[in-house]
Design a protein around this motif. Structure first.
Motif, PDB file in Angstrom:
ATOM      1  N   ASN A   1       0.824  -1.209   0.000  1.00  0.00           N
ATOM      2  CA  ASN A   1       0.000   0.000   0.000  1.00  0.00           C
ATOM      3  C   ASN A   1       0.860   1.261   0.000  1.00  0.00           C
ATOM      4  OD1 ASN A   1      -2.763  -1.321   0.667  1.00  0.00           O
ATOM      5  ND2 ASN A   1      -1.428  -2.051   2.309  1.00  0.00           N
ATOM      6  N   VAL A   2       0.282   2.329  -0.536  1.00  0.00           N
ATOM      7  CA  VAL A   2       0.852   3.671  -0.441  1.00  0.00           C
ATOM      8  C   VAL A   2      -0.216   4.567   0.175  1.00  0.00           C
ATOM      9  CG1 VAL A   2       1.661   5.691  -1.703  1.00  0.00           C
ATOM     10  CG2 VAL A   2       2.438   3.422  -2.367  1.00  0.00           C
ATOM     11  N   LEU A   3       0.154   5.291   1.223  1.00  0.00           N
ATOM     12  CA  LEU A   3      -0.745   6.236   1.876  1.00  0.00           C
ATOM     13  C   LEU A   3      -0.259   7.653   1.567  1.00  0.00           C
ATOM     14  CD1 LEU A   3      -2.997   7.050   3.863  1.00  0.00           C
ATOM     15  CD2 LEU A   3      -1.358   6.708   5.728  1.00  0.00           C
ATOM     16  N   VAL A   4      -1.137   8.483   0.996  1.00  0.00           N
ATOM     17  CA  VAL A   4      -0.769   9.834   0.571  1.00  0.00           C
ATOM     18  C   VAL A   4      -1.425  10.839   1.519  1.00  0.00           C
ATOM     19  CG1 VAL A   4      -0.705  11.486  -1.334  1.00  0.00           C
ATOM     20  CG2 VAL A   4      -0.691   9.024  -1.805  1.00  0.00           C
TER      21      VAL A   4
ATOM     22  N   VAL B   1       4.511   5.728   2.996  1.00  0.00           N
ATOM     23  CA  VAL B   1       3.776   6.985   3.165  1.00  0.00           C
ATOM     24  C   VAL B   1       4.404   8.076   2.304  1.00  0.00           C
ATOM     25  CG1 VAL B   1       3.033   8.763   4.784  1.00  0.00           C
ATOM     26  CG2 VAL B   1       3.095   6.363   5.512  1.00  0.00           C
ATOM     27  N   MET B   2       3.549   8.794   1.566  1.00  0.00           N
ATOM     28  CA  MET B   2       3.987   9.967   0.806  1.00  0.00           C
ATOM     29  C   MET B   2       3.396  11.220   1.451  1.00  0.00           C
ATOM     30  SD  MET B   2       4.314   9.424  -3.293  1.00  0.00           S
ATOM     31  CE  MET B   2       2.581   9.283  -3.594  1.00  0.00           C
TER      32      MET B   2
ATOM     33  N   ASP C   1       8.600   3.485   5.519  1.00  0.00           N
ATOM     34  CA  ASP C   1       9.218   4.197   4.408  1.00  0.00           C
ATOM     35  C   ASP C   1       8.428   5.479   4.153  1.00  0.00           C
ATOM     36  OD1 ASP C   1      11.230   2.427   3.986  1.00  0.00           O
ATOM     37  OD2 ASP C   1      10.230   1.329   2.378  1.00  0.00           O
ATOM     38  N   ILE C   2       9.134   6.607   4.019  1.00  0.00           N
ATOM     39  CA  ILE C   2       8.492   7.898   3.792  1.00  0.00           C
ATOM     40  C   ILE C   2       9.141   8.578   2.596  1.00  0.00           C
ATOM     41  CG2 ILE C   2       7.978  10.182   4.755  1.00  0.00           C
ATOM     42  CD1 ILE C   2       7.987   8.945   7.511  1.00  0.00           C
TER      43      ILE C   2
END
Length: 464
Positions: free
Chosen positions: A45-48, A122-123, A220-221
């Motif tokens: 997953n990527v959380l923006v 996370v972005m 990871d950010i």
């Protein structure tokens, strides 16, 4: 006997060498087979996170290859198709985009929970259209993220392991140019370039550089500064100079050091660094190759992978600062303009008076004998009011001089026959009244013609 012993020894040595070679080839074949059988996971997953108007939806659409992004609300879900060309495999990367309204932070539990925590990147997004708010926004969203992670029901072992992995990934970063391209593209060497989840005790003994991962969230950010094409507008309209952009960049990079984050300057409009961001995400999440080194020359296309930066490298930006110091308060150097030229000016709305109310007010003034609102000549006033009183239009000349007040009053008395009360309207026109009005109009026209000035006298004429 010695000859036979030596011969047997040589045979034994050759046999051992052959066995070792067989074992080596077997190990290589086994590793290749294991690599080939490994499928890309489908639970990543990527959380923006970021304020509204920072281009979150547009950025994700660019990573998807979608030309017409459709903005949702609250918590949006999307996915990015990921393909591994080497293994001919593909999967879907889930993307969660949280609305910038702080009231929606309670929805984070659906995107980041105990189950998804080990598989989430996370972005944090900020926009160059509001450079004065960049640092405050980054710190605010990092605080929101940290508070949410603290509330997750994770064991102490899980938290410790996730933080150690972030330390290991930072320490194991290798500049792409330091390795041969052949080795970098080989599946045998991929584990040395790309990151493994296995903990390495040797890495734990190494100390992190100054100011690195002082706040370790165990994730990871990636910090993404969007809309960098607006930097040229900042230069033209708000007098931004290189030292302002360097001041901003060094503060953002110091924030990235604190959280162990990568940094990307992107522009969806000009397609800057969007493809590289996609490749970097697949590198950090799936271990796919990423061979692009850090890019710091172009101020609107900065790219800094996690593990490359340091305070010493950041200090290079200090040399260009003349009117500010690196440790100055961010908003003291990057001041928000009082008025922005890009905004539309709001003017006070003027409410027009209702037409019927205006006419009623004028009629009441006329009936009360008040003077007309405009300083027109009496004849012009009579001409304008006549249709309201008796519904008949009377053609009268507009060139009558203003000193004909006596005649005007006389003819007005003929035109406005009063019957009954002073404010009563005239009755319907009768033949006699119509004839009287016609005679009055003719007489007025004759007098007007009679008042025309005589022709000029020629002094040079012989008749004088």
């Amino acid at each position: 006997m010695e000859t036979n012993g030596q011969a047997n020894g040589l045979k034994s040595k050759k046999k051992d060498d052959a066995d070792s070679k067989d074992n080596l080839w077997s190990a290589i074949l086994e590793e290749v087979q294991n690599q080939g059988n490994t499928k890309l996971p489908s639970n990543k997953n990527v959380l923006v996170l970021g304020d509204n108007e920072t281009g979150k939806t547009t950025l994700i659409a660019k990573l998807q290859g979608v030309e017409d992004p459709k903005k949702g609300s609250a918590l949006e879900y999307a996915f990015i198709d990921v393909r591994d060309e080497y293994r001919d495999d593909h999967t879907r990367l889930s993307v969660w985009v949280l609305d910038g309204d702080p009231g929606h932070t309670n929805l984070l539990k659906f995107a980041l929970n105990e189950e998804t925590f080990p598989h989430t990147l996370v972005m944090l997004t900020v926009a160059m259209t509001t450079p004065w708010g960049i640092l405050d926004q980054l710190q605010s969203w990092a605080s929101v993220l940290g508070d949410h992670i603290d509330k997750l029901d994770l064991t102490p072992e899980q938290r410790l392991q996730s933080k150690k992995q972030q330390v290991q990934k930072w320490q194991r970063y290798t500049e792409p140019g330091d390795e041969l391209e052949a080795n970098a593209s080989s599946p045998m060497k991929r584990s040395s370039r790309n990151l493994s989840d296995d903990l390495d005790s040797d890495d734990e003994d190494n100390q992190l550089p100054e100011a690195v991962l002082t706040t370790n969230l165990g994730l990871d950010i990636v910090v993404v500064a969007t809309k960098t094409d607006y930097m040229s507008t900042l230069e033209k309209e708000h007098d931004y100079r290189d030292e302002h952009f360097d001041f901003m960049q060094q503060w953002i990079r110091r924030f990235c050091l604190q959280y162990g984050a990568a940094l990307f300057y992107t522009s969806s409009k000009e397609d800057k660094n969007c493809d590289l961001l996609y490749k970097y995400l697949t590198h950090r999440i799936y271990g796919l190759p990423f061979r692009t080194p850090a890019l710091i020359v172009e101020k609107d296309a900065v790219l800094i992978p996690a593990g490359w930066d340091s305070m010493k490298k950041i200090s290079i930006l200090y040399e260009n600062m003349q009117t500010c110091q690196p440790d100055d308060y961010y908003r003291d150097a990057i001041v928000q303009p009082a008025t922005r030229k890009s905004g539309t000016r709001c003017e006070a709305e003027v409410q027009a008076e209702d037409e019927q109310a205006f006419l009623q007010r004028q009629l009441a003034a006329l009936q009360a004998g008040a003077p007309a609102p405009r300083a027109d000549s009496p004849l012009r006033t009579a001409q304008r009011v006549t249709p309201q009183l008796d519904g008949a239009k009377i053609g009268m000349g507009t060139g009558t001089p203003g000193n004909e007040g006596v005649l005007a009053n006389f003819f007005n008395s003929l035109l406005y026959k009063k019957t009954g009360s002073p404010g009563a309207r005239a009755p319907d026109a009768s033949p006699a009244a119509a004839a009287a009005r016609s005679d009055a109009a003719a007489e007025l026209d004759r007098l007007t013609r009679a008042k025309r000035p005589p022709p000029p006298i020629d002094l040079n004429s012989s008749d004088c």
